[in-house]
Design a protein around this motif. Structure first.
Motif, PDB file in Angstrom:
ATOM      1  N   GLU A  59      41.519  32.831  72.615  1.00 62.03           N
ATOM      2  CA  GLU A  59      41.081  32.481  71.262  1.00 62.03           C
ATOM      3  C   GLU A  59      40.176  33.574  70.685  1.00 62.03           C
ATOM      4  OE1 GLU A  59      41.938  29.768  69.354  1.00 62.03           O
ATOM      5  OE2 GLU A  59      43.282  29.061  70.920  1.00 62.03           O
ATOM      6  N   LYS A  60      39.352  34.186  71.536  1.00 66.68           N
ATOM      7  CA  LYS A  60      38.423  35.220  71.082  1.00 66.68           C
ATOM      8  C   LYS A  60      39.116  36.563  70.853  1.00 66.68           C
ATOM      9  CE  LYS A  60      34.462  33.158  73.436  1.00 66.68           C
ATOM     10  NZ  LYS A  60      35.100  32.021  74.036  1.00 66.68           N
ATOM     11  N   LYS A  61      40.251  36.761  71.503  1.00 66.84           N
ATOM     12  CA  LYS A  61      40.953  38.046  71.384  1.00 66.84           C
ATOM     13  C   LYS A  61      41.654  38.210  70.044  1.00 66.84           C
ATOM     14  CE  LYS A  61      41.501  38.908  76.254  1.00 66.84           C
ATOM     15  NZ  LYS A  61      42.335  39.472  77.283  1.00 66.84           N
ATOM     16  N   ASP A  62      41.934  37.089  69.392  1.00 63.82           N
ATOM     17  CA  ASP A  62      42.553  37.159  68.069  1.00 63.82           C
ATOM     18  C   ASP A  62      42.167  35.928  67.250  1.00 63.82           C
ATOM     19  OD1 ASP A  62      44.046  37.529  65.798  1.00 63.82           O
ATOM     20  OD2 ASP A  62      45.991  37.429  66.784  1.00 63.82           O
ATOM     21  N   PRO A  63      41.008  35.979  66.586  1.00 68.57           N
ATOM     22  CA  PRO A  63      40.579  34.838  65.777  1.00 68.57           C
ATOM     23  C   PRO A  63      41.555  34.507  64.640  1.00 68.57           C
ATOM     24  CG  PRO A  63      38.759  36.368  66.134  1.00 68.57           C
ATOM     25  CD  PRO A  63      39.999  37.038  66.638  1.00 68.57           C
ATOM     26  N   ALA A  64      42.379  35.475  64.234  1.00 64.63           N
ATOM     27  CA  ALA A  64      43.345  35.244  63.147  1.00 64.63           C
ATOM     28  C   ALA A  64      44.677  34.709  63.672  1.00 64.63           C
ATOM     29  CB  ALA A  64      43.576  36.543  62.373  1.00 64.63           C
ATOM     30  N   MET A  65      44.763  34.446  64.956  1.00 63.34           N
ATOM     31  CA  MET A  65      46.001  33.965  65.558  1.00 63.34           C
ATOM     32  C   MET A  65      46.488  32.695  64.840  1.00 63.34           C
ATOM     33  SD  MET A  65      46.578  33.079  69.605  1.00 63.34           S
ATOM     34  CE  MET A  65      45.032  32.213  69.741  1.00 63.34           C
ATOM     35  N   LYS A  66      47.799  32.617  64.633  1.00 64.09           N
ATOM     36  CA  LYS A  66      48.397  31.415  64.040  1.00 64.09           C
ATOM     37  C   LYS A  66      48.670  30.421  65.159  1.00 64.09           C
ATOM     38  CE  LYS A  66      50.648  33.801  60.191  1.00 64.09           C
ATOM     39  NZ  LYS A  66      50.220  35.162  60.429  1.00 64.09           N
ATOM     40  N   ARG A  67      48.254  29.176  64.940  1.00 71.23           N
ATOM     41  CA  ARG A  67      48.404  28.129  65.950  1.00 71.23           C
ATOM     42  C   ARG A  67      49.146  26.944  65.348  1.00 71.23           C
ATOM     43  NH1 ARG A  67      43.699  30.319  65.337  1.00 71.23           N
ATOM     44  NH2 ARG A  67      42.546  31.212  67.064  1.00 71.23           N
ATOM     45  N   THR A  68      50.025  26.345  66.141  1.00 70.99           N
ATOM     46  CA  THR A  68      50.735  25.148  65.709  1.00 70.99           C
ATOM     47  C   THR A  68      50.650  24.118  66.829  1.00 70.99           C
ATOM     48  OG1 THR A  68      52.307  26.505  64.477  1.00 70.99           O
ATOM     49  CG2 THR A  68      52.945  24.224  64.910  1.00 70.99           C
ATOM     50  N   HIS A  69      50.271  22.905  66.476  1.00 69.00           N
ATOM     51  CA  HIS A  69      50.235  21.787  67.428  1.00 69.00           C
ATOM     52  C   HIS A  69      51.332  20.818  67.030  1.00 69.00           C
ATOM     53  CE1 HIS A  69      46.302  22.999  69.041  1.00 69.00           C
ATOM     54  NE2 HIS A  69      46.010  23.328  67.786  1.00 69.00           N
ATOM     55  N   SER A  70      52.072  20.340  68.033  1.00 71.41           N
ATOM     56  CA  SER A  70      53.107  19.342  67.748  1.00 71.41           C
ATOM     57  C   SER A  70      53.258  18.434  68.958  1.00 71.41           C
ATOM     58  CB  SER A  70      54.438  20.030  67.395  1.00 71.41           C
ATOM     59  OG  SER A  70      54.897  20.817  68.469  1.00 71.41           O
ATOM     60  N   GLY A  71      54.148  17.480  68.843  1.00 69.69           N
ATOM     61  CA  GLY A  71      54.360  16.539  69.939  1.00 69.69           C
ATOM     62  C   GLY A  71      53.193  15.570  70.049  1.00 69.69           C
ATOM     63  N   ALA A  72      52.929  15.132  71.266  1.00 72.39           N
ATOM     64  CA  ALA A  72      51.827  14.200  71.512  1.00 72.39           C
ATOM     65  C   ALA A  72      50.491  14.869  71.183  1.00 72.39           C
ATOM     66  CB  ALA A  72      51.845  13.757  72.975  1.00 72.39           C
ATOM     67  N   ASP A  73      49.499  14.068  70.837  1.00 75.96           N
ATOM     68  CA  ASP A  73      48.168  14.626  70.569  1.00 75.96           C
ATOM     69  C   ASP A  73      47.541  15.205  71.834  1.00 75.96           C
ATOM     70  OD1 ASP A  73      48.253  14.033  67.870  1.00 75.96           O
ATOM     71  OD2 ASP A  73      47.201  12.118  68.105  1.00 75.96           O
ATOM     72  N   THR A  74      47.714  14.488  72.951  1.00 75.24           N
ATOM     73  CA  THR A  74      47.161  14.924  74.235  1.00 75.24           C
ATOM     74  C   THR A  74      48.150  14.593  75.333  1.00 75.24           C
ATOM     75  OG1 THR A  74      46.065  12.822  74.730  1.00 75.24           O
ATOM     76  CG2 THR A  74      44.796  14.433  73.467  1.00 75.24           C
ATOM     77  N   GLY A  75      47.957  15.207  76.485  1.00 70.70           N
ATOM     78  CA  GLY A  75      48.753  14.879  77.663  1.00 70.70           C
ATOM     79  C   GLY A  75      50.206  15.285  77.547  1.00 70.70           C
ATOM     80  N   VAL A  76      51.043  14.607  78.337  1.00 69.25           N
ATOM     81  CA  VAL A  76      52.471  14.948  78.411  1.00 69.25           C
ATOM     82  C   VAL A  76      53.093  14.938  77.012  1.00 69.25           C
ATOM     83  CG1 VAL A  76      54.718  14.230  79.310  1.00 69.25           C
ATOM     84  CG2 VAL A  76      52.699  14.102  80.781  1.00 69.25           C
ATOM     85  N   GLY A  77      53.779  16.019  76.717  1.00 68.21           N
ATOM     86  CA  GLY A  77      54.444  16.149  75.437  1.00 68.21           C
ATOM     87  C   GLY A  77      53.645  16.889  74.374  1.00 68.21           C
ATOM     88  N   ALA A  78      52.361  17.168  74.645  1.00 64.74           N
ATOM     89  CA  ALA A  78      51.562  17.953  73.697  1.00 64.74           C
ATOM     90  C   ALA A  78      52.056  19.396  73.736  1.00 64.74           C
ATOM     91  CB  ALA A  78      50.081  17.882  74.047  1.00 64.74           C
ATOM     92  N   VAL A  79      52.245  19.980  72.553  1.00 60.67           N
ATOM     93  CA  VAL A  79      52.785  21.333  72.437  1.00 60.67           C
ATOM     94  C   VAL A  79      51.821  22.190  71.627  1.00 60.67           C
ATOM     95  CG1 VAL A  79      54.687  22.728  71.498  1.00 60.67           C
ATOM     96  CG2 VAL A  79      55.172  20.535  72.608  1.00 60.67           C
ATOM     97  N   TYR A  80      51.646  23.429  72.087  1.00 51.48           N
ATOM     98  CA  TYR A  80      50.816  24.417  71.402  1.00 51.48           C
ATOM     99  C   TYR A  80      51.626  25.700  71.300  1.00 51.48           C
ATOM    100  CZ  TYR A  80      46.844  27.674  70.798  1.00 51.48           C
ATOM    101  OH  TYR A  80      45.974  28.636  70.346  1.00 51.48           O
TER     102      TYR A  80
END
Length: 177
Positions: A59-80
């Protein structure tokens, strides 16, 4: 003379390629840290990708990195999914196993700067009032990885990031207590 130099170079190339072929077909990088906090305080910071911004070294190496979260909020199936500069590249992580306060396994798919598919796992083990957290990444070593491994240590390169991430996870987990 040119024929002799060419012969020596071809022999050297053959030796390097042969040496690479003898390297292991898989790899494992692992680091551990003891955190003065119970597993129940540490686990949510790993099991929810939104919490990774608090401790992940990338996260610190590229503060401008584009991030997408999908699937479950937490646990199995959470996608980053992420896409960033040359230091972080792009890829996708999906939690494939989540055992509360104990273990998280992640399917990790790097797309750039090179294609690779590995497994990452976090194991939390209560010990002496704290928790030993193990962060490991393992997977196959195709021939190109074996060849690159002769000249640079992936354990050293990635291991340093694991150590930095575990230190940040420790600081965050202990401050939340």
């Amino acid at each position: 003379m040119l024929r002799r130099i060419t012969g020596v170079l071809l022999l050297a190339l053959a030796l390097v390629l042969g040496w690479a072929a003898t390297q292991p077909d898989s790899f494992r990088i692992e680091r551990k840290i003891t955190i003065d906090a119970p597993p129940a305080r540490i686990f949510p910071l790993i099991n929810d990708y939104r919490g990774w911004a608090l401790w992940s070294p990338w996260e610190k190496k590229d503060p401008a990195m584009k991030r997408t979260h999908s699937g479950a909020d937490t646990g199995v199936g959470a996608v980053y999914e992420w896409s960033g500069n040359s230091e972080v590249g792009s890829g996708r992580m999906e939690i494939i196993q989540s055992v509360p306060d104990s273990r998280i396994a992640i399917d990790l798919h790097f797309m750039t700067p090179f294609e690779a598919r590995n497994t990452t796992e976090f194991m939390l083990e209560p010990k002496d009032g704290g928790t030993v957290v193990t962060w490991a990444m393992f997977g196959p070593s195709p021939f190109i990885s074996k060849l690159m491994g002769l000249f640079m240590s992936m354990d050293t390169m990635v291991g340093g990031d694991f150590e930095a991430g575990l230190a940040a996870l420790k600081a965050r987990s202990e401050q939340d207590g």
